[in-house]
Each structure stands twice: as C-alpha cells, then as structure tokens.
Design a protein around this motif. Sequence first.
Motif, PDB file in Angstrom:
ATOM      1  N   ALA A  17       0.861  -1.188  -0.053  1.00 54.56           N
ATOM      2  CA  ALA A  17       0.037   0.094  -0.136  1.00 54.56           C
ATOM      3  C   ALA A  17       0.756   1.188  -0.019  1.00 54.56           C
ATOM      4  O   ALA A  17       2.126   1.322   0.614  1.00 54.56           O
ATOM      5  N   ALA A  18       0.374   2.457  -0.760  1.00 58.21           N
ATOM      6  CA  ALA A  18       1.360   3.175  -0.706  1.00 58.21           C
ATOM      7  C   ALA A  18       0.364   4.795  -0.723  1.00 58.21           C
ATOM      8  O   ALA A  18      -0.805   4.795  -1.465  1.00 58.21           O
ATOM      9  N   ALA A  19       0.961   5.930  -0.032  1.00 54.68           N
ATOM     10  CA  ALA A  19       0.047   7.156  -0.150  1.00 54.68           C
ATOM     11  C   ALA A  19       1.010   8.046  -0.010  1.00 54.68           C
ATOM     12  O   ALA A  19       2.053   8.175   0.399  1.00 54.68           O
ATOM     13  N   PRO A  20       0.903   9.068  -1.177  1.00 59.96           N
ATOM     14  CA  PRO A  20       1.754   9.987  -1.482  1.00 59.96           C
ATOM     15  C   PRO A  20       1.599  11.176  -0.503  1.00 59.96           C
ATOM     16  O   PRO A  20       0.456  11.284   0.135  1.00 59.96           O
ATOM     17  N   CYS A  21       2.659  11.730  -0.339  1.00 62.69           N
ATOM     18  CA  CYS A  21       2.623  12.929   0.790  1.00 62.69           C
ATOM     19  C   CYS A  21       3.872  13.786   0.433  1.00 62.69           C
ATOM     20  O   CYS A  21       4.625  13.725  -0.397  1.00 62.69           O
ATOM     21  N   GLY A  49       1.946  13.379  10.724  1.00 61.13           N
ATOM     22  CA  GLY A  49       2.439  12.382  10.865  1.00 61.13           C
ATOM     23  C   GLY A  49       4.128  12.465  10.622  1.00 61.13           C
ATOM     24  O   GLY A  49       4.576  13.622  10.384  1.00 61.13           O
ATOM     25  N   GLY A  50       5.074  11.468  11.064  1.00 57.98           N
ATOM     26  CA  GLY A  50       6.172  11.880  10.573  1.00 57.98           C
ATOM     27  C   GLY A  50       7.168  10.476  10.831  1.00 57.98           C
ATOM     28  O   GLY A  50       6.584   9.674  11.523  1.00 57.98           O
ATOM     29  N   TRP A  51       8.522  10.846  10.530  1.00 57.80           N
ATOM     30  CA  TRP A  51       9.580   9.818  10.866  1.00 57.80           C
ATOM     31  C   TRP A  51      10.699  10.502  11.697  1.00 57.80           C
ATOM     32  O   TRP A  51      11.234  11.712  11.467  1.00 57.80           O
ATOM     33  N   ILE A  52      10.945  10.032  12.821  1.00 58.89           N
ATOM     34  CA  ILE A  52      11.979  10.617  13.732  1.00 58.89           C
ATOM     35  C   ILE A  52      12.850   9.830  14.170  1.00 58.89           C
ATOM     36  O   ILE A  52      12.729   8.517  14.373  1.00 58.89           O
ATOM     37  N   ARG A 144       2.754  15.768   5.682  1.00 58.99           N
ATOM     38  CA  ARG A 144       1.556  16.022   5.295  1.00 58.99           C
ATOM     39  C   ARG A 144       1.170  15.666   4.074  1.00 58.99           C
ATOM     40  O   ARG A 144       1.774  15.149   3.151  1.00 58.99           O
ATOM     41  N   GLY A 145      -0.385  15.305   4.105  1.00 57.92           N
ATOM     42  CA  GLY A 145      -1.099  14.670   3.160  1.00 57.92           C
ATOM     43  C   GLY A 145      -1.321  13.421   3.164  1.00 57.92           C
ATOM     44  O   GLY A 145      -1.789  12.716   2.205  1.00 57.92           O
ATOM     45  N   GLY A 167      -4.713  13.487   0.712  1.00 60.17           N
ATOM     46  CA  GLY A 167      -4.981  14.224  -0.173  1.00 60.17           C
ATOM     47  C   GLY A 167      -3.906  15.293  -0.278  1.00 60.17           C
ATOM     48  O   GLY A 167      -3.322  15.902   0.640  1.00 60.17           O
ATOM     49  N   GLY A 168      -3.500  15.754  -1.463  1.00 61.56           N
ATOM     50  CA  GLY A 168      -2.703  16.868  -1.769  1.00 61.56           C
ATOM     51  C   GLY A 168      -1.298  16.590  -1.646  1.00 61.56           C
ATOM     52  O   GLY A 168      -0.414  17.365  -1.575  1.00 61.56           O
ATOM     53  N   GLY A 169      -0.742  15.169  -1.614  1.00 58.56           N
ATOM     54  CA  GLY A 169       0.598  14.822  -1.307  1.00 58.56           C
ATOM     55  C   GLY A 169       1.450  14.692  -2.668  1.00 58.56           C
ATOM     56  O   GLY A 169       0.960  14.549  -3.856  1.00 58.56           O
ATOM     57  N   GLY A 170       2.752  14.762  -2.447  1.00 64.69           N
ATOM     58  CA  GLY A 170       3.623  14.865  -3.582  1.00 64.69           C
ATOM     59  C   GLY A 170       4.970  14.717  -3.243  1.00 64.69           C
ATOM     60  O   GLY A 170       5.319  15.685  -2.122  1.00 64.69           O
TER      61      GLY A 170
END
Length: 273
Positions: A17-21, A49-52, A144-145, A167-170
């Motif tokens: 599964a993949a979601a652009p962000c 969210g994020g990667w820390i 974000r996104g 939505g709105g990711g890239g």
Amino acid sequence: MIATLSHPGPASARRWAAAPCHAQPIEVTLPVADTLAQSAALALAGFDGGWIEIRDETLANLDFVIPGPDPTGAHAAWYAGPHRMGAGRIDHLGMHVGLKDGAPWIHGHGAFDAPGWRGPGFGHILPHESRLARPIRARGWGIRGARLAVAADPETHFPLFQPADLGGGGGAALITTRPNQDMGAAIAAAAAAVGITRGRILGLGSLVHPRLQGQAPIDSYATEILLTQGFLDKGLARIEAEVVTLDATLHKGWLTPGENGVCITAEVLVLAS
C-alpha cells in the motif's frame, strides 16, 4: 529465492500500500510526557505524522521487545519480553509517528543501552511503557497529506500501520508491504506506482531468515530490522539494515537483492530525489 512464513489468515491480492505525501526535514524537541508516543506526537504538532530519529539520549523508562514465538499459535511470530529496563539510553532509534484508535502511536526500532541487559540491546520500543527523562532534540521528516494509522490485518492477525491518503501529497510516499515477498522489490514497485523511481528509503520492518551480502544466512524465522541506509535508483532498491534475531543476536549489512522476504510488514518513507 526468499524464505517465507505461513500466516494464519488469507493473503490479500494487493501486496503493498502507498500514499503520496509531502515530507519536510525537521529538527524538533520532544517534550516529557506520560508516554514516548505522546512526546513524539507533541513534537510533530502541525503535521499529519512523521519519521523521527533519536540518537544518544536518555530515557526515564525503557521497555522493549525482540522477536519471539507465539505460545498460543495465533500468529506466525510474536515477541519475547517485554524487557523492562528502567532508566536507559537510546543509542539510535528510528520511529514512525501515527495514530492508533485516534490516539498517538509510534512504531520504533533501535539500539539501546540499559543496565542489566545481556550486552547491546536492539529491538522494538514499547510506545506507552517507555518515557523520556528530559526534553530531547531529534531530527527527521514531518509529513503532510498522508499518515500511518493502525488497522487490523486479517493475514497476520496483527494490528499494523497502514498508510492513509489525506490528499494533496507529492514528492514522497508512505509505503507498507505484505509478507512473503522480497522487501526491496516490493518497496520499489510501490514507489513506482506513485511516480517515484529515485530517492531515499527510511523505515523499519521484519524479515524471514535475512540474507546480508557477504555474510552467512541468518538462522531466525522472525527478525526486527531498522534501515540504516536505503536508496532507490532506476526502480531498484538498495537497503542496509540492523537486524535482531530470535536469540537476541545482532547483525548489520546490505540486504541481498531478491533474497529477503518480509516477515510481518515493512513500513517506509520514500523521499523522491
């Protein structure tokens, strides 16, 4: 040829599964809170969210697990522990920050130093049991996104992070992979599906009998890994990882392409370049 593991539920036809962000490099302060998950979420206020990544920092309470068998037989693999170490120090830790049941949640793997542990520790840090001793600085990527949110997984019977497209990711993508496929190939295929064929790969996961280049096969049907380097170029993934086995032995090296089957999941952030 990859090693595989038989899971209790039906295998879904879609194997990733993949979601652009959008991903923004950040340096943040994690405040002291009731749990490490809450500290991470507070540091990422304003992001989805994020990667820390945390290095050389102290904890008031350090609890973690390593891979282990499931005595109930309900899962193909489980955890050994929890190892409750009291105060300890994070050598390095990478963690995805997302949601579980609408509340802050993290999935983090890394190396720890704690009194009483049998040598260098490495494993899966427990998000609600672990807590900071003081505010700490960390680096990573705010997202974000898209976000990672925990959902029940019928195949493995685990609650697992899954990417949600807001939505709105890239320019980046959150990707998760299913078991019993080569990790690098699955990440590359998922990234290509959202238009990314070159970039960096950050994240963690688990492997079945990992194969590291130039090293003997690792005799462990379940492992936890943290990516220490990851690159995507012309649709091919190269990944270096730290690995902890069922008997708590540690390994590090570059994954042999085509020979590293996902055990439970891989969760990565891919940054286009």
